[in-house]
Design an enzyme around this catalytic site. Structure first.
Site, PDB file in Angstrom:
ATOM      1  N   HIS A 270      36.342  11.569 -92.811  1.00 59.76           N
ATOM      2  CA  HIS A 270      35.274  10.820 -92.665  1.00 59.76           C
ATOM      3  C   HIS A 270      33.800  11.612 -93.283  1.00 59.76           C
ATOM      4  CE1 HIS A 270      37.597   8.967 -89.670  1.00 59.76           C
ATOM      5  NE2 HIS A 270      37.636   9.734 -88.784  1.00 59.76           N
ATOM      6  N   ASP A 321      44.059   5.817 -90.858  1.00 55.84           N
ATOM      7  CA  ASP A 321      43.674   6.585 -89.565  1.00 55.84           C
ATOM      8  C   ASP A 321      44.167   5.902 -87.946  1.00 55.84           C
ATOM      9  OD1 ASP A 321      42.230   7.952 -87.630  1.00 55.84           O
ATOM     10  OD2 ASP A 321      40.262   7.533 -88.642  1.00 55.84           O
TER      11      ASP A 321
END
Ligand SMILES: [Zn+2]
Length: 454
Positions: A270, A321
Site C-alpha cells: 500500500h 489483496d
C-alpha cells in the site's frame, strides 16, 4: 526441452514476430528467437505473448467474502468496519475450506493473466485459536491449492503479534493469526524444510504491520531470515499513520526507513499515505511498493503518489489483496486513472512523450512482481522462467492493432478478458481461456461457500 512458438512476442528489446522459445526440463527459457520457422514439434500459440505479471499481494481466504460488506452500516463505514465482516467469515473456515477457496482464487488468478502469487498468509491456527497438530497446516493448504491450479506461489507466513502500537493484546477476532517470535520461527523452519528446494514455491516472511509487530521483534525476525522477500503492510489508512505518530512521533514509512535495512528484498504493501520525503526514501531504497488499487479503492484507503514515485524511479508491482477484483487489467487501469483523476491530465504514467502508457505499466509490473515474489521471471529472455501470457489478437477489441497498441487495448479497452492462453514453466495451464480443472474446483468452492456463508 520443449518448443513454444508465438505469432508475436514482447522481448526485452521490443516486439518481434514468429518467436520460437526453447525451454529446458525445469521450464526455463533457453533461447527466444525472432523470425523463426515453427518446428513440427513446437506448441503453437496464435496471439501476442508477453511475460506474465506476478500478483504480489493476496489474502486468499478473503476471496470467500468478495463483494460482501457493501451495504451501508451505522454511521461511517471504513476499512475497520469491513474488517469485522472479514473476521466473522473466518470463524468457520476449516483447512479444507481454505484450500477450496484458495484453489478457486488461484485458477481465477491464472486465467486473468497473473503467473505467480505472493500469499500474505496469516490464517495459521484452528478456529478456537489453538495450534493445529502441524503448525504449518494452513500453509500446506495454500501451497496445495496453488499446485492444484498450477500457479507458482511465494508463501509469506505472517507474523501477527499485537493488535496495536505498543503491543496492545490481540482481539478475539485475531486469535487465528497470533505468533510469538519462537512460534513464528518454528513455522518458517518447517516451511524451509518442506519447500526450500521447490521450483514452484518461494519462501519469504511478512511481518504484518508496524502496529502488529513491535520494533524489537521486527528487528529479530528480519535478522533471523537473511534470505527471501520481506513484505509488510504500511501506511494504508490515515488512522494507522495518526496512531503511529501518536505513539512514536514519527510516521510509519519514515520509521521503517530509519529503523530497518529496507532494500530490494522488501515490499511495502500500500504505502498510500506518504510525505514527499517518504516517497523519495522508498524510491531510493530499491524496495517494491505493492499497490492494490481495487482493494484500496474498495476500502476507501486513498491514492498512492504514483506520479511522483515513478518519476523518481520507484519500483512497484500490483496485487489483488482482498480479491474484490482479480485482474491485472483493473489494477493497472485504476493506477493510471487514479493519477488522471487527481492530476486532470492524460497518459500520466507513460513516462515521457510518445510512449505507450500500457507498455510502461506492464513492464514495470512485470519487473516489480518478479522482484517482490523472488521468482526469476518477468521477461521473455534466456535464463528466466517461461511464464508467459498470450493475448487474443483475434478479438474485436484488439482488431487492427500491433505492438504496444495491443497492450493499450488490453489494459484500457473494454471489459472482456483478453488473455487466451497462460504458460507456466513452459507448459500451457490455460488454453483458449479454459483451465482443465476449473469446473471441479468451482464446484468445490461453491459447496464450501454454501457451508461457510449459509
Ligand atoms: Zn493486505
Amino acid at each position: 526441452m520443449s518448443n513454444l512458438f508465438f505469432t508475436s512476442a514482447l522481448l526485452p528489446d521490443g516486439w518481434a514476430e514468429n518467436v520460437l522459445v526453447e525451454t529446458d526440463g525445469r521450464g526455463r527459457i533457453v533461447s527466444a528467437m525472432p523470425d523463426a520457422a515453427c518446428p513440427a514439434d513446437a506448441e503453437r500459440f496464435a496471439g501476442a505473448a508477453v511475460a506474465g505479471i506476478a500478483n504480489l499481494h493476496s489474502h486468499a481466504h478473503q476471496r470467500a467474502i468478495a463483494g460482501m460488506g457493501e451495504s451501508s452500516g451505522e454511521g461511517s463505514d471504513s476499512f475497520w468496519s469491513w474488517r469485522e465482516v472479514m473476521y466473522r467469515a473466518l470463524d468457520r473456515m476449516a483447512p479444507e475450506d481454505f484450500e477450496a477457496v484458495a484453489a478457486q482464487l488461484y485458477v481465477e488468478t491464472l486465467k486473468a493473466g497473473f503467473t505467480a502469487i505472493a500469499e500474505f498468509h496469516y490464517l495459521h491456527h484452528d478456529r478456537d485459536g489453538g495450534a493445529y497438530a502441524d503448525p504449518a497446516e494452513m500453509s500446506h493448504r495454500a501451497i496445495a491449492a496453488a499446485r492444484t491450479a498450477g500457479l507458482p506461489i511465494t508463501l509469506l507466513p505472517v507474523l501477527y503479534n499485537a493488535s496495536g502500537f505498543g503491543g496492545t493484546p490481540p482481539t478475539a477476532g485475531q486469535r487465528r493469526f497470533i505468533h510469538d517470535g519462537a512460534g513464528f520461527d518454528r513455522l518458517t523452519t518447517a516451511l524451509r524444510h518442506s519447500y526450500g528446494e521447490a521450483d514452484d514455491v518461494q519462501l519469504g516472511i511478512a511481518p504484518h504491520s508496524l502496529r502488529a509487530v513491535p520494533d524489537g521483534l521486527l528487528t529479530e525476525i528480519v535478522a533471523a531470515h537473511p534470505q527471501g522477500p520481506i513484505h509488510i503492510h504500511i501506511a494504508e489508512q490515515r488512522r494507522e499513520v495518526e496512531d503511529c505518530v501518536a505513539y512514536r512521533s514519527r510516521r510509519p514509512v519514515e520509521h521503517l526507513l530509519d529503523t530497518q535495512p529496507v532494500d530490494g528484498r522488501w515490499c511495502l504493501i500500500h504505502a498510500t499515505h506518504m510525505t514527499e520525503a517518504e516517497v523519495a526514501g522508498v524510491a531510493a531504497s530499491g524496495a517494491i511498493a505493492g499497490l492494490c488499487l481495487t482493494t484500496e479503492a474498495n476500502l476507501g484507503d486513498g491514492f498512492f503518489a504514483a506520479d511522483s514515485y515513478m518519476a523518481q524511479g520507484g519500483r512497484w508491482g500490483i496485487g489483488s489483496d482482498s480479491h474484490i477484483s482479480v485482474s491485472p487489467v483493473e489494477e493497472l487501469r485504476w493506477l493510471e486513472y487514479g493519477a488522471r483523476l487527481t492530476s486532470e491530465r492524460r497518459t500520466v504514467l507513460a513516462g515521457g512523450p510518445r510512449r505507450s502508457t500500457a507498455r510502461r505499466l506492464v513492464e514495470d509490473a512485470q519487473a516489480g512482481g518478479a522482484q517482490a515474489t523472488g521468482f526469476e521471471s518477468g521477461r521473455i529472455a534466456a535464463g528466466l522462467r517461461a511464464d508467459i501470457v498470450v493475448l487474443d489478437t483475434d478479438h474485436p477489441l484488439l482488431a487492427a492493432r500491433e505492438g504496444d497498441a495491443l497492450l493499450d487495448g488490453w489494459i484500457f479497452a473494454g471489459n472482456t478478458p483478453l488473455v487466451r492462453d497462460v504458460v507456466i514453466a513452459g507448459r500451457a495451464v490455460v488454453r483458449d481461456r479454459r483451465h482443465p480443472r476449473e469446473d471441479e474446483i468451482a464446484d468445490r468452492f461453491k459447496k464450501t461457500l454454501g457451508r461457510l456463508l449459509g
